[in-house]
Scaffold this motif. Structure first.
Motif, PDB file in Angstrom:
ATOM      1  N   GLY A  55       1.052  -1.140  -0.429  1.00 10.04           N
ATOM      2  CA  GLY A  55      -0.036   0.293   0.174  1.00 10.04           C
ATOM      3  C   GLY A  55       0.620   0.954   0.116  1.00 10.04           C
ATOM      4  O   GLY A  55       0.874   2.262  -0.355  1.00 10.04           O
ATOM      5  N   PHE A  56       2.002   1.513   0.913  1.00 15.98           N
ATOM      6  CA  PHE A  56       2.607   2.634   0.264  1.00 15.98           C
ATOM      7  C   PHE A  56       3.909   2.598  -0.378  1.00 15.98           C
ATOM      8  O   PHE A  56       4.422   3.725  -0.240  1.00 15.98           O
ATOM      9  N   GLY A  57       4.483   1.802  -0.541  1.00 19.61           N
ATOM     10  CA  GLY A  57       6.009   1.090  -0.831  1.00 19.61           C
ATOM     11  C   GLY A  57       5.602   1.211  -3.032  1.00 19.61           C
ATOM     12  O   GLY A  57       4.647   0.078  -2.843  1.00 19.61           O
ATOM     13  N   ALA A  58       5.842   1.590  -3.013  1.00 19.88           N
ATOM     14  CA  ALA A  58       6.348   1.404  -5.067  1.00 19.88           C
ATOM     15  C   ALA A  58       6.577  -0.036  -5.186  1.00 19.88           C
ATOM     16  O   ALA A  58       7.697  -0.473  -4.191  1.00 19.88           O
ATOM     17  N   GLU A  59       6.288  -0.578  -6.270  1.00 18.38           N
ATOM     18  CA  GLU A  59       6.819  -1.690  -6.759  1.00 18.38           C
ATOM     19  C   GLU A  59       8.543  -1.330  -7.124  1.00 18.38           C
ATOM     20  O   GLU A  59       8.347  -0.636  -8.015  1.00 18.38           O
ATOM     21  N   GLU A  60       8.602  -2.720  -7.141  1.00 13.15           N
ATOM     22  CA  GLU A  60      10.208  -2.324  -7.862  1.00 13.15           C
ATOM     23  C   GLU A  60      10.267  -2.280  -9.224  1.00 13.15           C
ATOM     24  O   GLU A  60       9.711  -2.288 -10.572  1.00 13.15           O
ATOM     25  N   GLY A  61      11.308  -1.842  -9.204  1.00 10.93           N
ATOM     26  CA  GLY A  61      11.151  -0.718 -10.454  1.00 10.93           C
ATOM     27  C   GLY A  61      10.817   0.686 -10.977  1.00 10.93           C
ATOM     28  O   GLY A  61      10.598   1.599 -11.767  1.00 10.93           O
ATOM     29  N   TYR A  62       9.230   1.055 -10.125  1.00  8.19           N
ATOM     30  CA  TYR A  62       8.648   2.331  -9.913  1.00  8.19           C
ATOM     31  C   TYR A  62       9.343   3.012  -9.286  1.00  8.19           C
ATOM     32  O   TYR A  62       9.257   2.783  -7.981  1.00  8.19           O
ATOM     33  N   THR A  63       8.099   4.217  -9.642  1.00  7.71           N
ATOM     34  CA  THR A  63       8.246   5.322  -8.577  1.00  7.71           C
ATOM     35  C   THR A  63       7.077   5.830  -8.177  1.00  7.71           C
ATOM     36  O   THR A  63       6.175   5.490  -8.962  1.00  7.71           O
ATOM     37  N   ARG A  64       6.813   6.106  -7.180  1.00  9.45           N
ATOM     38  CA  ARG A  64       5.972   6.518  -6.263  1.00  9.45           C
ATOM     39  C   ARG A  64       5.610   8.133  -6.097  1.00  9.45           C
ATOM     40  O   ARG A  64       6.314   8.775  -5.747  1.00  9.45           O
ATOM     41  N   LEU A  65       4.073   8.801  -6.709  1.00  8.25           N
ATOM     42  CA  LEU A  65       4.489  10.278  -7.334  1.00  8.25           C
ATOM     43  C   LEU A  65       3.311  10.555  -6.400  1.00  8.25           C
ATOM     44  O   LEU A  65       1.936  10.152  -6.169  1.00  8.25           O
ATOM     45  N   PHE A  66       3.175  12.183  -6.357  1.00  8.54           N
ATOM     46  CA  PHE A  66       1.847  13.000  -5.446  1.00  8.54           C
ATOM     47  C   PHE A  66       1.433  13.703  -6.666  1.00  8.54           C
ATOM     48  O   PHE A  66       1.853  14.399  -7.259  1.00  8.54           O
ATOM     49  N   ILE A  67       0.076  13.955  -6.332  1.00 13.98           N
ATOM     50  CA  ILE A  67      -0.006  14.736  -7.354  1.00 13.98           C
ATOM     51  C   ILE A  67      -2.046  15.325  -6.066  1.00 13.98           C
ATOM     52  O   ILE A  67      -2.626  14.246  -5.881  1.00 13.98           O
ATOM     53  N   ASN A  68      -1.479  16.643  -6.352  1.00 15.61           N
ATOM     54  CA  ASN A  68      -2.709  17.382  -5.770  1.00 15.61           C
ATOM     55  C   ASN A  68      -3.640  17.393  -5.920  1.00 15.61           C
ATOM     56  O   ASN A  68      -4.759  18.133  -5.245  1.00 15.61           O
TER      57      ASN A  68
END
Length: 641
Positions: A458-471
């Motif tokens: 739920g809180f960490g991105a999958e391997e090879g991916y980056t999690r981005l925040f959008i407002n």
């Protein structure tokens, strides 16, 4: 059709009341529609010699707008060569003024939903004093939807001397009891066994953990390349969520539920009937009477509470003598429902085994080859380009060309199923309880392993991916489809791969491949969405974290139960030495802290928010605004002294 053979003679007579029970898809509409139209047509000459407006002579009641429109279309097709015979659909959600004008012009047959017809009767527009035939189609559903009082009022407005037909695929004891109030000395016609399922439908169930239901749905969809199906869900929210996920994953799907306007529902049903959609995700609003040709499968993403609804769902396929399949994706707690349905419909369910990735890839590969084999070639149109095409392929072997053509259509299945984990069938209630809590998003305090898994997923991105925040979030009317449209519009010729999307109330998170993250941030930052400036930031660096941290430890570490004063001293010492402060012992126990890379040690109400990420600014002043904060701060201050 047996039902037509038995019902039509009764309706051609007078003062004959009938209770007809027949399987879905056996031609019930024709069974009552043809004799009604014949009796109306016999009186057309009488009305043609009069100057009066034709009166309503036949009334058909249906529970839903979709069924009302479908019955109307069928009757119009049956009567298209009968001059002067008019059929009108009367239902909510459409312009009542238009319906009033059409009624005043004169119609002989009215197909209506109870609520709108009562409204027109109260306005004095719908006059039923010359009705000779009344049909209650799907009567059990009308009564279960709360139309009992409306039906009473409608039947009070029609003559006592009439034919009344109560028609349904299922007949409960309650319906039998209620029919005694509406019908007189009714003849009961039964085709097949009571509440029996459609004869040409196979019933299969797949037992999976609740968290794996969507993955199981995808495997079923991929294993049947030619599938043309309705997927039934229990709630409107679930219907929209599943439709959004399928659309995001590249399937031709759309949703149908009660929150859509009539125009939207007509548009969705039109696309589905034209085979422009492969999957229709629907609530039970679409189960009653919807007739779609060549429907191969009905998929029950969640079993209904009552068996009658399942009978209607499964009856959407296997119609007109064709074979169909009803699939149920269930978890352990729903297994008893399958046994109850088996007993009621007198059909045996087959326990299915979900196909493996290799089997799915083979099926899809054969589909690609079959499409190439059967594609129509326009020799005349392609002839001017053949020389250039042959020149391009001169240096390539025939086998190489075939491999490349197949791979172009097939590679995404290979990529997906290459690393896809196998879906394990649960063996007991405990295993399913954990997964069910996970799907619902509950924090199961009794299961540390599930908590760690939710933290990682739920809180960490999958391997090879980056999690981005959008407002932007749901308050900005952001949905999956609109979010993907925003990205496609701003990306232009670029192609961004989007992973998991989490829509929140005021903001959202989404994942992209790490190598595309900065490009996505630059492309979307500053864009306009419904008058609001879009801001995007990197949420965390979970994709770069060590694998054991993302996945969690095998057992939670023992918590550090130091006194609060000692803990605060250590935290202060950490800040003074330039080290990050201690957070909680839970991080050492396998949890993933989504905001581990940000310094959260700040006082929102006292310092400037400049330099903080937008997600952190969002919480500024939230705690201090709570009613308990003043008392808490006062107590904290007294302890310090």
């Amino acid at each position: 059709m047996p039902v037509q053979e038995q019902v039509i003679p009764y309706l051609l007579g007078n003062n004959n009341d009938v209770v007809a029970l027949a399987q879905t898809g056996t031609g019930k509409t024709a069974a009552y529609g043809l004799p009604l139209l014949q009796k109306v047509s016999e009186k057309l000459d009488q009305w043609n010699t009069k100057s009066e407006v034709p009166a309503v002579q036949a009334l058909i009641l249906s529970p839903t707008r979709e069924l009302c429109l479908q019955i109307t279309d069928d009757l119009k097709n049956y009567s298209k060569y009968i001059d002067g015979l008019h059929v009108l659909a009367v239902y909510g959600g459409a312009s009542i003024e238009t319906q009033i004008r059409q009624l005043k012009k004169g119609v002989q047959v009215v197909v209506a939903t109870p609520g709108r017809l009562v409204d027109l009767m109260e306005r004095g527009v719908a006059k039923l004093d010359q009705v000779e035939n009344v049909v209650l189609d799907e009567a059990d559903e009308m009564l279960s939807m709360g139309f009992s009082e409306s039906i009473d009022k409608i039947l009070e407005g029609v003559p006592q001397e009439r034919n009344t037909l109560l028609f349904s695929a299922t007949m409960s004891k309650e319906i039998e009891r209620i029919s005694k109030n509406y019908l007189r000395n009714a003849t009961e016609i039964q085709v097949g066994s009571r509440n029996e399922g459609a004869e040409k439908v196979n019933h299969i169930y797949y037992l999976v953990s609740a968290r794996d239901k969507y993955l199981a749905l995808k495997r079923i969809a991929d294993f049947y390349p030619e599938i043309y199906a309705i997927v039934f869900c229990r709630t409107r929210l679930e219907t929209q969520e599943i439709a959004d996920k399928l659309i995001q994953d590249g399937y031709n799907a759309d949703s149908l539920h009660g929150e859509l306007s009539q125009a939207q529902r007509d548009l969705v049903m039109g696309k589905f009937r034209q085979h422009r959609l492969q999957f229709l995700i629907a609530t039970d609003v679409a189960a009653r009477g919807i007739d779609v040709e060549d429907l191969t499968h009905v998929i029950n993403y969640g079993l209904p509470d009552d068996i009658e609804s399942y009978t209607h769902r499964s009856g959407r396929t296997g119609r007109a003598g064709k074979q169909g399949t009803s699939i149920c994706i269930i978890h352990v707690k729903e297994k008893h429902k399958v046994r109850a349905i088996e007993k009621q419909i007198s059909k045996q369910f087959v326990a299915g085994v979900l196909p493996k990735g290799e089997e799915i890839c083979h099926k899809q590969l054969m589909k690609v080859i079959s499409d190439i084999e059967h594609v129509e070639v326009n020799e005349e149109a392609i002839a001017p380009f053949l020389d250039d095409i042959y020149r391009k392929f001169d240096l390539m072997e025939k086998e190489d060309v075939i491999k490349r053509m197949v791979s172009m259509e097939f590679n995404h299945f290979l990529d997906y199923y290459k690393n896809a984990p196998e879906i394990i069938q649960p063996t007991g209630k405990n295993s399913d309880r954990d997964s069910y809590s996970e799907r619902e998003g509950r924090r199961d305090r009794k299961s540390g392993g599930d908590r760690r898994e939710r933290g990682a997923r739920g809180f960490g991105a999958e391997e090879g991916y980056t999690r981005l925040f959008i407002n932007i979030g749901r308050l900005d009317h952001l949905h999956i489809g609109e979010f993907m449209g925003l990205i496609n519009r701003l990306a232009g010729k670029k192609r961004f791969e989007i992973g998991r999307i989490d829509l929140m109330k005021s903001f959202s998170f989404f994942e992209v491949p790490t190598e595309q993250a900065q490009d996505v941030v630059r492309t979307l930052s500053g864009a306009d969405f419904n008058g609001r400036a879009v801001n995007i930031e990197v949420s965390d660096n979970a994709s770069h974290a060590p694998a054991q941290q993302r996945q969690g430890a095998s057992r939670p570490a023992r918590r550090d139960f130091k006194a609060p004063v000692e803990r605060r001293k250590e935290q202060k010492a950490g800040r003074d030495s330039g080290r990050k402060p201690l957070r909680t012992a839970r991080n050492a126990g396998g949890y993933v802290d989504e905001f581990a890379d940000f310094d959260l040690d700040f006082k929102p109400s006292r310092g400037s928010s400049k330099g903080k990420p937008e997600w952190a600014q969002f919480f500024d002043g939230q705690v201090e605004a709570q009613p308990f904060y003043g008392k808490f701060a006062k107590k904290k201050k007294s302890r310090a002294h």
